[in-house]
Design an enzyme around this catalytic site. Structure first.
Site, PDB file in Angstrom:
ATOM      1  N   GLY A 130      39.681 -17.470 -11.444  1.00 21.48           N
ATOM      2  CA  GLY A 130      39.695 -16.141 -12.057  1.00 21.48           C
ATOM      3  C   GLY A 130      39.294 -15.109 -11.024  1.00 21.48           C
ATOM      4  O   GLY A 130      40.105 -14.664 -10.213  1.00 21.48           O
ATOM      5  N   SER A 131      37.987 -14.790 -10.998  1.00 18.41           N
ATOM      6  CA  SER A 131      37.498 -13.805 -10.035  1.00 18.41           C
ATOM      7  C   SER A 131      37.677 -14.281  -8.595  1.00 18.41           C
ATOM      8  O   SER A 131      37.945 -13.489  -7.698  1.00 18.41           O
ATOM      9  CB  SER A 131      36.013 -13.522 -10.304  1.00 18.41           C
ATOM     10  OG  SER A 131      35.882 -12.855 -11.545  1.00 18.41           O
ATOM     11  N   ARG A 269      33.557  15.761 -41.393  1.00 16.15           N
ATOM     12  CA  ARG A 269      32.656  14.937 -42.210  1.00 16.15           C
ATOM     13  C   ARG A 269      31.322  15.675 -42.415  1.00 16.15           C
ATOM     14  O   ARG A 269      30.693  16.104 -41.439  1.00 16.15           O
ATOM     15  CB  ARG A 269      32.407  13.618 -41.470  1.00 16.15           C
ATOM     16  CG  ARG A 269      31.309  12.770 -42.025  1.00 16.15           C
ATOM     17  CD  ARG A 269      31.760  11.989 -43.216  1.00 16.15           C
ATOM     18  NE  ARG A 269      30.700  11.093 -43.687  1.00 16.15           N
ATOM     19  CZ  ARG A 269      30.724  10.521 -44.873  1.00 16.15           C
ATOM     20  NH1 ARG A 269      31.718  10.739 -45.715  1.00 16.15           N
ATOM     21  NH2 ARG A 269      29.744   9.708 -45.240  1.00 16.15           N
ATOM     22  N   GLY A 340      30.379   6.014 -38.510  1.00 21.52           N
ATOM     23  CA  GLY A 340      29.531   5.293 -39.478  1.00 21.52           C
ATOM     24  C   GLY A 340      30.293   4.131 -40.092  1.00 21.52           C
ATOM     25  O   GLY A 340      31.018   3.421 -39.387  1.00 21.52           O
ATOM     26  N   GLY A 341      30.182   3.966 -41.408  1.00 19.30           N
ATOM     27  CA  GLY A 341      30.865   2.861 -42.100  1.00 19.30           C
ATOM     28  C   GLY A 341      32.356   2.871 -41.828  1.00 19.30           C
ATOM     29  O   GLY A 341      32.983   1.812 -41.657  1.00 19.30           O
ATOM     30  N   GLU A 364      42.295  -7.080 -14.042  1.00 23.82           N
ATOM     31  CA  GLU A 364      42.465  -6.495 -12.691  1.00 23.82           C
ATOM     32  C   GLU A 364      41.123  -6.405 -11.956  1.00 23.82           C
ATOM     33  O   GLU A 364      40.881  -5.504 -11.161  1.00 23.82           O
ATOM     34  CB  GLU A 364      43.228  -5.161 -12.750  1.00 23.82           C
ATOM     35  CG  GLU A 364      44.615  -5.361 -13.366  1.00 23.82           C
ATOM     36  CD  GLU A 364      45.673  -4.358 -12.984  1.00 23.82           C
ATOM     37  OE1 GLU A 364      45.529  -3.687 -11.958  1.00 23.82           O
ATOM     38  OE2 GLU A 364      46.676  -4.275 -13.728  1.00 23.82           O
TER      39      GLU A 364
HETATM   40  N1  COS Z   1      43.674  -4.951   1.020  1.00 26.77           N
HETATM   41  C1  COS Z   1      44.150  -5.668   2.059  1.00 26.77           C
HETATM   42  N2  COS Z   1      43.579  -6.817   2.502  1.00 26.77           N
HETATM   43  C2  COS Z   1      42.472  -7.224   1.857  1.00 26.77           C
HETATM   44  C3  COS Z   1      41.927  -6.524   0.762  1.00 26.77           C
HETATM   45  C4  COS Z   1      42.567  -5.336   0.355  1.00 26.77           C
HETATM   46  N3  COS Z   1      42.093  -4.631  -0.663  1.00 26.77           N
HETATM   47  N4  COS Z   1      40.823  -7.181   0.331  1.00 26.77           N
HETATM   48  C5  COS Z   1      40.687  -8.251   1.121  1.00 26.77           C
HETATM   49  N5  COS Z   1      41.695  -8.284   2.031  1.00 26.77           N
HETATM   50  C6  COS Z   1      41.892  -9.265   3.113  1.00 26.77           C
HETATM   51  C7  COS Z   1      40.624  -9.376   3.954  1.00 26.77           C
HETATM   52  O1  COS Z   1      40.613  -8.392   4.971  1.00 26.77           O
HETATM   53  C8  COS Z   1      40.721 -10.777   4.522  1.00 26.77           C
HETATM   54  O2  COS Z   1      41.613 -10.749   5.598  1.00 26.77           O
HETATM   55  P1  COS Z   1      41.326 -11.622   6.945  1.00 26.77           P
HETATM   56  O3  COS Z   1      41.319 -13.052   6.478  1.00 26.77           O
HETATM   57  O4  COS Z   1      42.474 -11.296   7.834  1.00 26.77           O
HETATM   58  O5  COS Z   1      40.005 -11.170   7.445  1.00 26.77           O
HETATM   59  C9  COS Z   1      41.405 -11.547   3.380  1.00 26.77           C
HETATM   60  O6  COS Z   1      42.081 -10.577   2.573  1.00 26.77           O
HETATM   61  C10 COS Z   1      40.421 -12.327   2.536  1.00 26.77           C
HETATM   62  O7  COS Z   1      39.523 -11.363   1.996  1.00 26.77           O
HETATM   63  P2  COS Z   1      38.049 -11.698   1.522  1.00 26.77           P
HETATM   64  O8  COS Z   1      37.390 -12.580   2.525  1.00 26.77           O
HETATM   65  O9  COS Z   1      37.408 -10.411   1.188  1.00 26.77           O
HETATM   66  O10 COS Z   1      38.305 -12.551   0.209  1.00 26.77           O
HETATM   67  P3  COS Z   1      37.299 -13.126  -0.853  1.00 26.77           P
HETATM   68  O11 COS Z   1      37.694 -14.508  -1.140  1.00 26.77           O
HETATM   69  O12 COS Z   1      35.885 -12.822  -0.441  1.00 26.77           O
HETATM   70  O13 COS Z   1      37.678 -12.318  -2.204  1.00 26.77           O
HETATM   71  C11 COS Z   1      37.536 -10.594  -3.872  1.00 26.77           C
HETATM   72  C12 COS Z   1      37.539 -11.009  -2.384  1.00 26.77           C
HETATM   73  C13 COS Z   1      36.409 -11.180  -4.671  1.00 26.77           C
HETATM   74  C14 COS Z   1      37.415  -9.093  -3.782  1.00 26.77           C
HETATM   75  C15 COS Z   1      38.904 -10.995  -4.516  1.00 26.77           C
HETATM   76  O14 COS Z   1      38.989 -12.367  -4.689  1.00 26.77           O
HETATM   77  C16 COS Z   1      39.159 -10.305  -5.840  1.00 26.77           C
HETATM   78  O15 COS Z   1      39.567  -9.135  -5.901  1.00 26.77           O
HETATM   79  N6  COS Z   1      38.941 -11.032  -6.961  1.00 26.77           N
HETATM   80  C17 COS Z   1      39.272 -10.517  -8.270  1.00 26.77           C
HETATM   81  C18 COS Z   1      40.657 -10.906  -8.618  1.00 26.77           C
HETATM   82  C19 COS Z   1      41.186 -10.136  -9.769  1.00 26.77           C
HETATM   83  O16 COS Z   1      41.143  -8.913  -9.793  1.00 26.77           O
HETATM   84  N7  COS Z   1      41.714 -10.857 -10.734  1.00 26.77           N
HETATM   85  C20 COS Z   1      42.288 -10.232 -11.876  1.00 26.77           C
HETATM   86  C21 COS Z   1      43.511 -10.951 -12.211  1.00 26.77           C
HETATM   87  S1  COS Z   1      44.910 -10.107 -11.778  1.00 26.77           S
HETATM   88  S2  COS Z   1      45.263  -9.060 -13.400  1.00 26.77           S
END
Ligand code: COS
Length: 388
Positions: A130-131, A269, A340-341, A364
């Site tokens: 997920g995240s 109201r 309210g209700g 997102e």
């Molecule tokens: N734009 C471009 N590149 C990006 C970026 C962005 N916004 N964010 C990260 N990157 C790049 C980083 O620079 C890194 O590149 P390098 O490997 O060349 O250094 C690479 O992507 C990996 O980034 P990072 O190490 O930051 O990844 P993490 O695993 O730490 O994850 C989060 C970062 C947590 C921010 C990401 O997994 C995330 O957004 N999770 C939420 C997902 C989400 O929104 N899900 C909803 C479902 S979709 S509706």
């Protein structure tokens, strides 16, 4: 495209009229039937809503982020299910191709996404991912001129209707993190691709999500977005940067509409011989709502303008998405309280909008993910300042 002020105002006025005359009166029916009437879908297509952000050369309106936000403030006033239907085409279901697609991929799909003929859907989330989006487990293994996809995607918005999926899958199983992930444009209907039953949700009836399942699904190698392996996670992040601004704009629109409902009720109201709008304890709720919605609107407008000017807005998009989605949650909750209700009764809409708004803090990227992105940028900036 940068619209001249008059055209932009006309477009905003047209959408406002469409919301007032067509969407708001249909809200109860959509919530009850869990579907959007075909006629309204056709009208959305005619208005160009499915192609707001698609470049003009591919049949879209080619709006800037600022222009898109101005329209989403308006559309956002209606129950979120309406926006959800075309929003994947405007955002996460098309932008992978717009931002990173090859010229051939853009030409092949964007015109039909812009017209609404093809619904685009974004398949990142999985049962165990997920995240932590970099941990995608779905695999796409090269086999001659094809890739073979295996895995399950979960809670995929518009998947039951989709004609095209942007699928994040691991092309390099030896790479456990984000680097091994690639993005693919996968057409619905391929052998080995199936969708699950639409989920029953807390709110946003009329918008549908379900699983997307790949079982030895063979896609041509030309489906690899941008033609380069290992770029899929970055594509997804860039798509989400824009998507988060769009969601923030939708939250502002919904909050402004909810405030209208709240005030209409509060001035009519009467209790203790006067309108409840005159009671100071409620006035605190009105004023907080107005100021917070205004702050969120200003954040979206600023971040959108910066994105249009070419700045990287990943952190600002997270700020706007976090603040606006939390804000609309508070506004929707206050509206229930002011009613309210009646706030607990289906007919008055306050409870429906309260449930609808809840999703904004989750999809997102949850509020907690936005906080992590913001805080980590701040720490990186501090380290750079201190030369650490
Ligand atoms: N734009 C471009 N590149 C990006 C970026 C962005 N916004 N964010 C990260 N990157 C790049 C980083 O620079 C890194 O590149 P390098 O490997 O060349 O250094 C690479 O992507 C990996 O980034 P990072 O190490 O930051 O990844 P993490 O695993 O730490 O994850 C989060 C970062 C947590 C921010 C990401 O997994 C995330 O957004 N999770 C939420 C997902 C989400 O929104 N899900 C909803 C479902 S979709 S509706």
């Amino acid at each position: 495209m940068t619209l001249d002020l008059e055209t932009r105002e006309q477009l905003v006025a047209t959408i406002r009229r469409f919301v007032d005359e067509r969407l708001l009166p249909a809200e109860a029916e959509v919530a009850e039937s869990d579907s959007i009437p075909d006629l309204i879908v056709e009208e959305m297509k005619e208005l160009g809503l499915f192609g707001l952000s698609i470049p003009e050369e591919f049949g879209g309106l080619g709006l800037t982020m600022s222009e898109e936000a101005a329209l989403i403030f308006e559309i956002g006033r209606a129950a979120p299910a309406f926006r959800s239907l075309f929003a994947t085409n405007v955002g996460i279901g098309s932008q992978g191709l717009v931002i990173d697609g090859t010229p051939e991929q853009k030409a092949q799909y964007l015109p039909r996404i812009a017209s609404g003929e093809l619904i685009g859907s974004f398949a990142l989330t999985e049962p165990d991912v997920g995240s932590d989006a970099g941990s995608v487990r779905t695999t796409a293994l090269r086999d001659g001129d094809s890739y073979i996809l295996n895995g399950t995607k979960r809670y995929i918005t518009n998947a039951p209707l989709a004609g095209l999926f942007t699928v994040m899958a691991r092309t390099d199983p030896a790479q456990k993190g984000a680097q091994g992930v690639s993005a693919f444009a996968v057409e619905a209907g391929l052998p080995g691709l199936s969708t699950g039953r639409p989920e029953k949700k807390m709110g946003q009836q009329g918008a549908h999500v379900c699983d997307v399942i790949f079982e030895n699904c063979r896609v041509p190698a030309s489906a690899l977005i941008g033609g380069v392996e290992g770029m899929g996670f970055k594509t997804a992040m860039k798509v989400l940067d824009k998507g988060r601004l769009h969601i923030a704009a939708a939250c502002v629109g919904l909050a402004e509409r909810i405030m209208d409902d709240m005030m209409d009720y509060a001035v009519t109201r009467k209790q203790f011989g006067k309108p409840i709008a005159d009671f100071q304890m409620l006035q605190v709720m009105f004023a907080d709502s107005r100021a917070e919605a205004y702050a969120a609107r200003a954040m979206v407008e600023d971040a959108a303008r910066r994105r249009d000017a070419g700045e990287s807005v990943a952190t600002l998009a997270s700020c706007a998405k976090m603040f606006a989605s939390e804000m609309v949650g508070r506004v929707a909750d206050r509206n229930v309280q002011v009613h309210g209700g009646a706030g607990y009764i289906r007919e008055y809409r306050a409870e429906q909008l309260f449930r609808d708004a809840r999703l904004f803090r989750i999809y997102e990227g949850t509020t907690q993910i936005q906080q992590g992105i913001i805080a980590r940028t701040m720490a990186a900036e501090a380290r750079a300042r201190l030369g650490l």
